[in-house]
Structures are given as structure tokens and as C-alpha cells.
Write a protein that holds these residues in place. Structure first.
Motif, PDB file in Angstrom:
ATOM      1  N   TYR A  58      41.168  46.369  57.402  1.00  0.00           N
ATOM      2  CA  TYR A  58      40.218  46.445  57.167  1.00  0.00           C
ATOM      3  C   TYR A  58      39.568  46.227  55.338  1.00  0.00           C
ATOM      4  CZ  TYR A  58      38.624  46.787  61.885  1.00  0.00           C
ATOM      5  OH  TYR A  58      38.683  46.962  62.980  1.00  0.00           O
ATOM      6  N   TYR A  59      39.158  46.286  54.451  1.00  0.00           N
ATOM      7  CA  TYR A  59      38.661  46.349  53.819  1.00  0.00           C
ATOM      8  C   TYR A  59      37.931  47.471  53.205  1.00  0.00           C
ATOM      9  CZ  TYR A  59      37.779  45.407  48.769  1.00  0.00           C
ATOM     10  OH  TYR A  59      37.092  45.944  47.033  1.00  0.00           O
ATOM     11  N   VAL A  60      37.713  48.821  52.376  1.00  0.00           N
ATOM     12  CA  VAL A  60      36.516  49.532  52.605  1.00  0.00           C
ATOM     13  C   VAL A  60      35.873  49.043  51.042  1.00  0.00           C
ATOM     14  CG1 VAL A  60      36.761  51.722  51.755  1.00  0.00           C
ATOM     15  CG2 VAL A  60      38.979  50.796  53.063  1.00  0.00           C
ATOM     16  N   ILE A  61      34.858  48.955  51.321  1.00  0.00           N
ATOM     17  CA  ILE A  61      33.561  48.909  50.534  1.00  0.00           C
ATOM     18  C   ILE A  61      33.980  49.515  49.119  1.00  0.00           C
ATOM     19  CG2 ILE A  61      31.887  48.010  49.385  1.00  0.00           C
ATOM     20  CD1 ILE A  61      31.932  47.236  52.304  1.00  0.00           C
ATOM     21  N   ALA A  62      33.589  51.294  48.876  1.00  0.00           N
ATOM     22  CA  ALA A  62      33.811  51.647  48.523  1.00  0.00           C
ATOM     23  C   ALA A  62      35.138  52.227  47.436  1.00  0.00           C
ATOM     24  CB  ALA A  62      33.666  53.873  49.010  1.00  0.00           C
ATOM     25  N   THR A  63      36.236  52.121  48.141  1.00  0.00           N
ATOM     26  CA  THR A  63      37.897  51.921  47.072  1.00  0.00           C
ATOM     27  C   THR A  63      38.594  50.765  46.713  1.00  0.00           C
ATOM     28  OG1 THR A  63      38.760  52.087  49.848  1.00  0.00           O
ATOM     29  CG2 THR A  63      38.037  54.145  48.022  1.00  0.00           C
ATOM     30  N   GLY A  64      38.056  49.488  47.875  1.00  0.00           N
ATOM     31  CA  GLY A  64      38.633  48.333  47.653  1.00  0.00           C
ATOM     32  C   GLY A  64      39.849  48.743  47.922  1.00  0.00           C
ATOM     33  N   GLU A  65      40.361  49.519  48.661  1.00  0.00           N
ATOM     34  CA  GLU A  65      41.663  49.524  49.386  1.00  0.00           C
ATOM     35  C   GLU A  65      41.800  48.763  51.162  1.00  0.00           C
ATOM     36  OE1 GLU A  65      44.550  50.913  48.024  1.00  0.00           O
ATOM     37  OE2 GLU A  65      43.272  51.371  46.229  1.00  0.00           O
ATOM     38  N   VAL A  66      42.550  48.482  51.718  1.00  0.00           N
ATOM     39  CA  VAL A  66      43.228  47.753  53.316  1.00  0.00           C
ATOM     40  C   VAL A  66      43.233  48.694  52.997  1.00  0.00           C
ATOM     41  CG1 VAL A  66      43.967  46.539  54.199  1.00  0.00           C
ATOM     42  CG2 VAL A  66      43.288  45.134  51.957  1.00  0.00           C
ATOM     43  N   GLU A  67      43.107  49.247  54.738  1.00  0.00           N
ATOM     44  CA  GLU A  67      43.223  49.685  55.989  1.00  0.00           C
ATOM     45  C   GLU A  67      43.725  49.493  57.450  1.00  0.00           C
ATOM     46  OE1 GLU A  67      39.981  52.427  57.217  1.00  0.00           O
ATOM     47  OE2 GLU A  67      40.446  53.610  55.294  1.00  0.00           O
ATOM     48  N   GLU A  68      44.818  50.048  57.779  1.00  0.00           N
ATOM     49  CA  GLU A  68      45.410  49.509  59.267  1.00  0.00           C
ATOM     50  C   GLU A  68      44.656  50.385  59.950  1.00  0.00           C
ATOM     51  OE1 GLU A  68      49.175  47.682  61.225  1.00  0.00           O
ATOM     52  OE2 GLU A  68      49.607  48.525  59.373  1.00  0.00           O
ATOM     53  N   GLY A  69      43.833  49.458  60.719  1.00  0.00           N
ATOM     54  CA  GLY A  69      43.428  49.601  62.161  1.00  0.00           C
ATOM     55  C   GLY A  69      41.275  50.286  61.651  1.00  0.00           C
ATOM     56  N   ARG A  70      41.297  51.516  61.876  1.00  0.00           N
ATOM     57  CA  ARG A  70      40.017  51.678  62.162  1.00  0.00           C
ATOM     58  C   ARG A  70      39.715  52.929  61.119  1.00  0.00           C
ATOM     59  NH1 ARG A  70      36.651  49.544  67.459  1.00  0.00           N
ATOM     60  NH2 ARG A  70      36.763  47.740  67.073  1.00  0.00           N
TER      61      ARG A  70
END
Length: 60
Positions: free
Chosen positions: A6-18
Motif C-alpha cells: 500500500y502507498y501511504v498518501i501522507a508519508t509517501g511510504e510503502v507499507e506491506e500489509g494493511r
């Protein structure tokens, strides 16, 4: 089960899983690389849809 990214809009980071709230993330994407390009993918899709809308409205 395959990993989802997932791409986190606020941070611009990518997360694995929710990990973040649904309203603040884009995805799921099948790969980390795809999630890293989430904003570009969204921009391209929006441009395509806008063009299709223009073409649809011109047919009237």
C-alpha cells in the motif's frame, strides 16, 4: 497468501500489509515497485478517464 503493498498518501511510504487507515492509503498493489508508483498510476488513470469522458460528451 501473496503480500499486498500500500502507498501511504501522507508519508509517501510503502507499507506491506494493511498498517494505516483505509482513507489514507492507496492499494493494494501486487509489488512494492507498483505501490511506489501509485501516484503516477493514479494520474495516468485519471487522465485516461477524463479523455474518455470528453469523447463520450462529444458524441451527444
Amino acid at each position: 497468501m501473496a503480500a499486498e503493498y500500500y502507498y501511504v498518501i501522507a508519508t509517501g511510504e510503502v507499507e506491506e500489509g494493511r498498517q494505516s487507515g483505509a482513507s489514507g492509503r492507496m492499494g493494494p498493489y501486487p509489488t512494492r515497485e507498483a505501490a511506489e508508483h501509485a501516484m503516477q498510476i493514479a494520474k495516468e488513470r485519471n487522465e485516461k478517464w477524463e479523455e474518455e469522458d470528453r469523447e463520450w460528451n462529444e458524441e451527444d
